[in-house]
Design an enzyme around this catalytic site. Structure first.
Site, PDB file in Angstrom:
ATOM      1  N   ARG A  49      36.517   5.743  46.465  1.00  0.00           N
ATOM      2  CA  ARG A  49      37.858   6.647  47.349  1.00  0.00           C
ATOM      3  C   ARG A  49      38.587   5.507  47.709  1.00  0.00           C
ATOM      4  O   ARG A  49      39.491   5.578  47.926  1.00  0.00           O
ATOM      5  CB  ARG A  49      36.539   7.227  48.549  1.00  0.00           C
ATOM      6  CG  ARG A  49      36.383   8.156  49.101  1.00  0.00           C
ATOM      7  CD  ARG A  49      35.416   8.997  49.844  1.00  0.00           C
ATOM      8  NE  ARG A  49      35.836   8.385  51.076  1.00  0.00           N
ATOM      9  CZ  ARG A  49      35.020   8.242  52.115  1.00  0.00           C
ATOM     10  NH1 ARG A  49      33.490   7.977  52.440  1.00  0.00           N
ATOM     11  NH2 ARG A  49      35.819   8.097  53.469  1.00  0.00           N
ATOM     12  N   ARG A  59      27.428  11.345  56.009  1.00  0.00           N
ATOM     13  CA  ARG A  59      28.454  12.459  54.983  1.00  0.00           C
ATOM     14  C   ARG A  59      27.795  11.918  53.274  1.00  0.00           C
ATOM     15  O   ARG A  59      27.994  10.956  52.962  1.00  0.00           O
ATOM     16  CB  ARG A  59      29.847  12.385  55.086  1.00  0.00           C
ATOM     17  CG  ARG A  59      30.755  12.927  55.658  1.00  0.00           C
ATOM     18  CD  ARG A  59      31.841  12.210  56.044  1.00  0.00           C
ATOM     19  NE  ARG A  59      32.688  12.091  55.467  1.00  0.00           N
ATOM     20  CZ  ARG A  59      34.104  11.860  55.355  1.00  0.00           C
ATOM     21  NH1 ARG A  59      34.656  11.652  56.622  1.00  0.00           N
ATOM     22  NH2 ARG A  59      34.708  11.309  54.848  1.00  0.00           N
ATOM     23  N   ARG A  75      27.954   5.490  59.857  1.00  0.00           N
ATOM     24  CA  ARG A  75      28.626   6.632  60.033  1.00  0.00           C
ATOM     25  C   ARG A  75      27.670   7.975  59.780  1.00  0.00           C
ATOM     26  O   ARG A  75      26.893   7.800  58.684  1.00  0.00           O
ATOM     27  CB  ARG A  75      30.015   7.104  58.812  1.00  0.00           C
ATOM     28  CG  ARG A  75      30.202   8.257  59.503  1.00  0.00           C
ATOM     29  CD  ARG A  75      31.517   8.283  59.814  1.00  0.00           C
ATOM     30  NE  ARG A  75      31.923   8.317  58.244  1.00  0.00           N
ATOM     31  CZ  ARG A  75      33.357   8.517  57.334  1.00  0.00           C
ATOM     32  NH1 ARG A  75      34.314   8.578  58.482  1.00  0.00           N
ATOM     33  NH2 ARG A  75      33.850   8.054  56.154  1.00  0.00           N
ATOM     34  N   LYS A  84      40.460   6.094  61.446  1.00  0.00           N
ATOM     35  CA  LYS A  84      41.947   6.963  61.917  1.00  0.00           C
ATOM     36  C   LYS A  84      41.037   8.561  62.469  1.00  0.00           C
ATOM     37  O   LYS A  84      41.853   8.874  63.708  1.00  0.00           O
ATOM     38  CB  LYS A  84      41.968   7.316  60.207  1.00  0.00           C
ATOM     39  CG  LYS A  84      43.164   6.236  59.669  1.00  0.00           C
ATOM     40  CD  LYS A  84      43.444   6.822  58.274  1.00  0.00           C
ATOM     41  CE  LYS A  84      42.309   7.724  57.324  1.00  0.00           C
ATOM     42  NZ  LYS A  84      41.274   6.875  57.034  1.00  0.00           N
ATOM     43  N   ARG A 115      48.267  11.773  51.232  1.00  0.00           N
ATOM     44  CA  ARG A 115      47.772  10.807  50.371  1.00  0.00           C
ATOM     45  C   ARG A 115      48.338  10.440  49.100  1.00  0.00           C
ATOM     46  O   ARG A 115      47.553   9.726  48.488  1.00  0.00           O
ATOM     47  CB  ARG A 115      46.824  11.290  50.574  1.00  0.00           C
ATOM     48  CG  ARG A 115      45.452  11.915  51.247  1.00  0.00           C
ATOM     49  CD  ARG A 115      44.681  10.326  51.460  1.00  0.00           C
ATOM     50  NE  ARG A 115      42.664  10.477  51.216  1.00  0.00           N
ATOM     51  CZ  ARG A 115      42.351  11.109  52.207  1.00  0.00           C
ATOM     52  NH1 ARG A 115      42.059  12.127  53.174  1.00  0.00           N
ATOM     53  NH2 ARG A 115      40.951  11.116  51.888  1.00  0.00           N
TER      54      ARG A 115
HETATM   55  P1  AP5 Z   1      36.558   7.368  61.211  1.00  0.00           P
HETATM   56  O1  AP5 Z   1      37.336   7.721  62.452  1.00  0.00           O
HETATM   57  O2  AP5 Z   1      35.279   8.272  60.740  1.00  0.00           O
HETATM   58  O3  AP5 Z   1      37.248   6.602  60.214  1.00  0.00           O
HETATM   59  P2  AP5 Z   1      37.776   7.028  59.080  1.00  0.00           P
HETATM   60  O4  AP5 Z   1      39.309   6.229  59.271  1.00  0.00           O
HETATM   61  O5  AP5 Z   1      38.827   8.669  59.884  1.00  0.00           O
HETATM   62  O6  AP5 Z   1      37.340   7.723  57.548  1.00  0.00           O
HETATM   63  P3  AP5 Z   1      37.257   9.389  56.812  1.00  0.00           P
HETATM   64  O7  AP5 Z   1      36.187   8.391  55.484  1.00  0.00           O
HETATM   65  O8  AP5 Z   1      37.456   9.909  57.918  1.00  0.00           O
HETATM   66  O9  AP5 Z   1      38.306   8.899  56.149  1.00  0.00           O
HETATM   67  P4  AP5 Z   1      39.074   9.624  54.510  1.00  0.00           P
HETATM   68  O10 AP5 Z   1      40.290   9.033  54.577  1.00  0.00           O
HETATM   69  O11 AP5 Z   1      37.991   8.901  53.469  1.00  0.00           O
HETATM   70  O12 AP5 Z   1      38.013  10.672  54.718  1.00  0.00           O
HETATM   71  P5  AP5 Z   1      38.786  11.980  54.832  1.00  0.00           P
HETATM   72  O13 AP5 Z   1      37.569  12.649  55.723  1.00  0.00           O
HETATM   73  O14 AP5 Z   1      40.022  11.996  55.136  1.00  0.00           O
HETATM   74  O15 AP5 Z   1      35.599   5.794  61.362  1.00  0.00           O
HETATM   75  C1  AP5 Z   1      34.507   6.021  60.864  1.00  0.00           C
HETATM   76  C2  AP5 Z   1      33.509   4.996  61.494  1.00  0.00           C
HETATM   77  O16 AP5 Z   1      33.876   3.434  61.886  1.00  0.00           O
HETATM   78  C3  AP5 Z   1      32.601   5.766  62.003  1.00  0.00           C
HETATM   79  O17 AP5 Z   1      30.890   5.676  62.365  1.00  0.00           O
HETATM   80  C4  AP5 Z   1      33.380   5.720  63.731  1.00  0.00           C
HETATM   81  O18 AP5 Z   1      32.538   5.940  64.355  1.00  0.00           O
HETATM   82  C5  AP5 Z   1      33.199   4.141  63.034  1.00  0.00           C
HETATM   83  N1  AP5 Z   1      34.040   2.841  63.676  1.00  0.00           N
HETATM   84  C6  AP5 Z   1      35.678   3.530  64.596  1.00  0.00           C
HETATM   85  N2  AP5 Z   1      36.370   2.461  65.100  1.00  0.00           N
HETATM   86  C7  AP5 Z   1      35.356   2.080  65.037  1.00  0.00           C
HETATM   87  C8  AP5 Z   1      35.602   0.776  65.045  1.00  0.00           C
HETATM   88  N3  AP5 Z   1      36.672  -0.012  66.099  1.00  0.00           N
HETATM   89  N4  AP5 Z   1      35.357  -0.168  65.232  1.00  0.00           N
HETATM   90  C9  AP5 Z   1      33.663   0.211  65.273  1.00  0.00           C
HETATM   91  N5  AP5 Z   1      33.581   0.945  64.149  1.00  0.00           N
HETATM   92  C10 AP5 Z   1      34.313   2.381  64.417  1.00  0.00           C
HETATM   93  O19 AP5 Z   1      38.877  12.650  53.448  1.00  0.00           O
HETATM   94  C11 AP5 Z   1      37.662  13.130  52.612  1.00  0.00           C
HETATM   95  C12 AP5 Z   1      37.707  13.539  51.623  1.00  0.00           C
HETATM   96  O20 AP5 Z   1      38.178  15.036  51.382  1.00  0.00           O
HETATM   97  C13 AP5 Z   1      38.849  12.527  50.664  1.00  0.00           C
HETATM   98  O21 AP5 Z   1      37.796  11.554  49.636  1.00  0.00           O
HETATM   99  C14 AP5 Z   1      39.724  14.313  49.808  1.00  0.00           C
HETATM  100  O22 AP5 Z   1      38.428  14.465  48.700  1.00  0.00           O
HETATM  101  C15 AP5 Z   1      39.530  15.417  50.784  1.00  0.00           C
HETATM  102  N6  AP5 Z   1      40.631  15.310  51.294  1.00  0.00           N
HETATM  103  C16 AP5 Z   1      40.780  14.610  52.788  1.00  0.00           C
HETATM  104  N7  AP5 Z   1      42.301  14.816  52.245  1.00  0.00           N
HETATM  105  C17 AP5 Z   1      42.703  15.253  51.709  1.00  0.00           C
HETATM  106  C18 AP5 Z   1      44.344  15.272  51.088  1.00  0.00           C
HETATM  107  N8  AP5 Z   1      45.176  15.185  51.807  1.00  0.00           N
HETATM  108  N9  AP5 Z   1      44.409  14.835  49.960  1.00  0.00           N
HETATM  109  C19 AP5 Z   1      43.263  15.271  48.903  1.00  0.00           C
HETATM  110  N10 AP5 Z   1      42.455  15.521  48.994  1.00  0.00           N
HETATM  111  C20 AP5 Z   1      42.254  14.922  50.430  1.00  0.00           C
END
Ligand code: AP5
Length: 229
Positions: free
Chosen positions: A174, A163, A130, A21, A96
């Protein structure tokens, strides 16, 4: 001749951790001149600064749990209230849960919700490979998107890190939190007629071109069935 539809402008990317995403939202928002709002990025920045928000969020993030809704809602409401968000936005990592989705409707009604569909086995490979730049936040992958110089950010040369919530124990939490609290949003947005699903297997460039077509097709008409691209 009918003019082409205006692109969707108020968009959510919804999908499990590691689906890609953030990678896609950063690139497409830049291309379209939209705001990319990643609640995860904003929370990680707050942790790095050591602000009150960062101190409140840190333990939840490390453990893989959601940060309390009121903290996250306050930052989203503030960011989407700024003038540049009127051009359009892509939300990544928000909402979320149902409480966040209902609150969002009150201040920024959506035009399109894109469900990232992926084989769960690929998620673990994407998360474990990642690496991120702790200085500018650029995201890499050891195989799919390696930096030009191993272990260093292409933009500023900073040493890349993993991370803390990409450790296997936190990843397990997660994925469970996603299944229990976030996946129910798929039905919620399907019922509102806003949901479109995209297969996110393949290279980042292939996924980006599927997303471009979907966004260019315009806002989703309420009541239309969820389609797959
Ligand atoms: P990447 O693009 O980083 O994936 P992503 O879907 O953004 O994954 P995240 O782990 O960041 O999502 P998340 O929703 O768990 O974390 P968030 O930061 O929101 O891609 C992943 C990897 O794959 C990278 O290395 C990339 O290069 C690779 N890749 C991408 N596309 C590819 C492809 N097509 N082919 C191969 N490789 C590819 O949240 C983190 C924490 O913050 C949560 O756990 C929570 O504690 C808190 N938080 C965040 N938002 C909220 C909320 N709204 N409410 C409450 N807590 C929250």
């Amino acid at each position: 001749m009918t003019p082409p539809p205006a692109p969707a402008r108020r968009i959510v990317f919804l999908g499990p951790p590691g689906a890609g995403k953030g990678t896609q939202a950063a690139e497409l928002a830049r291309e379209l001149g939209f705001v990319h709002l990643s609640t995860g990025d904003l929370l990680r920045a707050a942790v790095a600064e050591g602000s009150d928000l960062g101190r409140a969020a840190d333990g939840h993030i490390r453990a893989g749990r959601l940060v309390p809704d009121e903290l996250v809602l306050a930052i989203v409401r503030e960011r989407l209230g700024r003038p540049d968000a009127r051009a359009g936005f892509i939300l990544d990592g928000f909402p979320r849960n149902l409480a966040q989705a209902r609150a969002l409707e009150g201040f920024a009604p959506l035009e399109l919700v894109v469900a990232f569909e992926i084989d769960p086995r690929q998620l673990v490979a994407r998360l474990s490979g990642r690496r991120i730049c702790p200085n500018c936040g650029t995201v890499y992958h050891l195989d799919a998107r390696p930096p030009r110089v191993a272990g260093r950010c292409d933009r500023d040369g900073t040493e890349l890190v993993q991370r803390p919530d990409d450790r296997p124990e936190a990843v397990e939490v997660r994925l469970r939190v996603y299944a229990e609290q976030t996946a129910p949003l798929l039905d919620y947005y399907r019922d509102l007629g806003l949901l479109r699903a995209v297969d996110v297997a393949g290279t980042p460039a292939e996924v980006a071109s599927r997303l471009r077509r979907l966004i260019a097709a315009g806002p989703t008409a309420a009541g239309s069935p969820a389609e797959r691209l």
